[in-house]
Structures are given as C-alpha cells and as structure tokens.
Design an enzyme around this catalytic site. Sequence first.
Site, short mmCIF file in Angstrom:
data_model
loop_
_atom_site.label_atom_id
_atom_site.label_comp_id
_atom_site.label_asym_id
_atom_site.label_seq_id
_atom_site.Cartn_x
_atom_site.Cartn_y
_atom_site.Cartn_z
N ASP A 1 -6.00 -8.52 -49.15
CA ASP A 1 -6.87 -8.96 -48.17
C ASP A 1 -6.79 -8.37 -46.83
OD1 ASP A 1 -8.75 -10.80 -47.19
OD2 ASP A 1 -7.26 -12.49 -46.62
N GLY A 2 -7.58 -8.10 -46.17
CA GLY A 2 -7.57 -7.88 -44.84
C GLY A 2 -8.39 -6.41 -44.53
N ASN A 3 -8.95 -5.78 -45.53
CA ASN A 3 -9.56 -4.76 -45.11
C ASN A 3 -10.70 -4.47 -44.33
OD1 ASN A 3 -8.18 -3.50 -47.39
ND2 ASN A 3 -9.67 -3.95 -48.92
N HIS B 1 -11.97 -0.71 -46.57
CA HIS B 1 -12.06 -0.60 -48.04
C HIS B 1 -11.47 0.94 -48.40
CE1 HIS B 1 -13.30 -4.51 -48.61
NE2 HIS B 1 -14.43 -4.47 -48.05
N SER C 1 -13.75 -10.57 -56.52
CA SER C 1 -14.02 -12.01 -56.74
C SER C 1 -15.44 -12.22 -57.11
CB SER C 1 -13.47 -13.09 -55.89
OG SER C 1 -14.35 -12.98 -54.88
N TRP D 1 -19.77 -11.45 -54.79
CA TRP D 1 -21.16 -10.76 -54.99
C TRP D 1 -22.29 -11.38 -53.95
CZ3 TRP D 1 -21.63 -7.01 -58.10
CH2 TRP D 1 -20.85 -6.85 -59.18
N LEU E 1 3.99 0.72 -66.67
CA LEU E 1 3.50 -0.45 -65.95
C LEU E 1 2.06 -0.60 -66.27
CD1 LEU E 1 3.77 -2.68 -63.50
CD2 LEU E 1 2.84 -0.67 -62.12
N ARG F 1 -3.61 -18.69 -48.63
CA ARG F 1 -4.28 -19.66 -49.81
C ARG F 1 -4.47 -18.65 -50.81
NH1 ARG F 1 -8.12 -18.63 -45.61
NH2 ARG F 1 -9.59 -16.95 -46.16
N GLU G 1 5.98 -18.05 -57.34
CA GLU G 1 6.48 -17.91 -55.90
C GLU G 1 5.55 -17.30 -55.17
OE1 GLU G 1 9.52 -19.42 -54.78
OE2 GLU G 1 9.65 -20.18 -56.81
#
Length: 261
Positions: free
Chosen positions: A35-37, A52, A80, A84, A146, A209, A222
């Site tokens: 988050d935060g772009n 982005h 998410s 959209w 990974l 959140r 966590e």
Amino acid sequence: MAFLYLQKSKGPETAGMKEVSDNINIPKHIAIIMDGNGRWAMKKGAMRIFGHKNATKAVREAIEGADSLGVKYLTLFSFSTENWSRPKAEVDGLMELLVKTMSDEIPMLMNGNFKLESIGDVESLPPSAYNTLMKVKEMTSKNTGLKVILALSYSGHWELTQAAKHIAQKVSEGKLNVSDITEQVMADHLATTAYPDPELMIRTSGEYRISNFLLWQLAYTEMYFTPVLWPDFRREHLFAAVSDFQSRERRFGKTGEQVKS
C-alpha cells in the site's frame, strides 16, 4: 547465522542495528498488502500510476529478501476486486504495468528458482494480463524455490463466496452432507488450499486494516504495520518485520504458560 540490518526510520522501527536470525522462528508464509503507491506519487507531484511504476523494485526486494531468510511462500496483494472501481485510466495503466512487470521479471524468477502462482478471479483480467500470467506461471512451474503468490482480482469476500458456492453445489449433488461441513472442509475449498496460512502479514503506508485480504487465513496471523510507503520498501524493512515477529509469543488461544510447557 543472522542477518543484520540498519533501521533508519523512526516510529514503529527504532533507529539502530538490529538482528534477525535466519534459523529461529522464520515464518514459512508471509503475506504483504503493498500500500501507498498513490500517496508516494502525489508527494512527488506525479500521477498515481507513477507510484505503481516505481514499486517494482520493492517487489523484487521483498521476493529476494524473503528467499534469503528461507521463507517458503510470499503472497502479494496486487489487485483487489474493489480496485476495479478505480478510474479507468488507472486500472488500464495497472493492467499494462502488470503485463510489463511479469515479462520483465522472468529472468529474476528463473535465476532465483522462484515459482509464480496466483489466487483470485484471474479470468476477469484483460486477455493480455491473463495470458501473460499463465505464460509466466507455466515457465516457472518447475521451479522449486520460493512460491510467489499474486493475489489478483482477489478479495476475502469473493473467496469465501466462491467456497460457499462450491460446497453448496456438492451438497445439492449429494456429494457432501451438511453435517460433514467442518472448518477443514471450508479451508479445502479456499483459493489458498495448497498453502499454509500466513504466520506474518505486513502492511505498508501506515494504514491499520486488512482491507478484505485473506479473511479466513489471517485468523491467527501476526500483523505488522509500517509507515513506509510501498515504493520505498526494501529488504531491511522486511527483516525488521521478521525480527519483530520473532520476538512475539504466539499462543493460539492458550496461556503463555501452556505455550512454554
């Protein structure tokens, strides 16, 4: 052996040299809300898409940093179902960027032995994005390192709704009795059925959140919140989150005494 990193920011991360052990209580699965772009771009007087575009290094740092610690699964909340509804120009730009980034990062994924996977309603993606995703997933399918899981056109509400539909369909076909529906049956019908639940969830940008992300799976995860905006996120921030995780006592409803016994 341990990883040392220098924390330079103030707030949740205090200044000074810290240590994260690479063999004691390393989370097997880390999930990140990137988050935060947009805010990062606006601080620079640029359009949101600029943020982005400048977040690709953060993604690479998170992947390589997680791999260096021995993390097995890394889930990145990339787009998410609610996204959209953003302005069409931004959504179109994000989809174009998704195609470019996945194509550009093929060498990194292959050289690192990383396997790209996805969760979400990926068939709702534009054809170019969907086809590129399928191509890169196929190219990396034999990699054994990974697992990098992109949550695309994903939300917890969507996932739980899909799971309920699938279970209801089995009940209506007589393949499953209502009395047989357990937590495990529910978990088996989630998009993440092939993965363990995340032990650690990181959210950048200072928001507190989970934004409809992995609602079932985060029950005992966590949480770690950092004010760092996603384009500025580097592996030392990941290490700070893991170090904090290692200092916590995970009780799963038990008492501290029970956990220690």
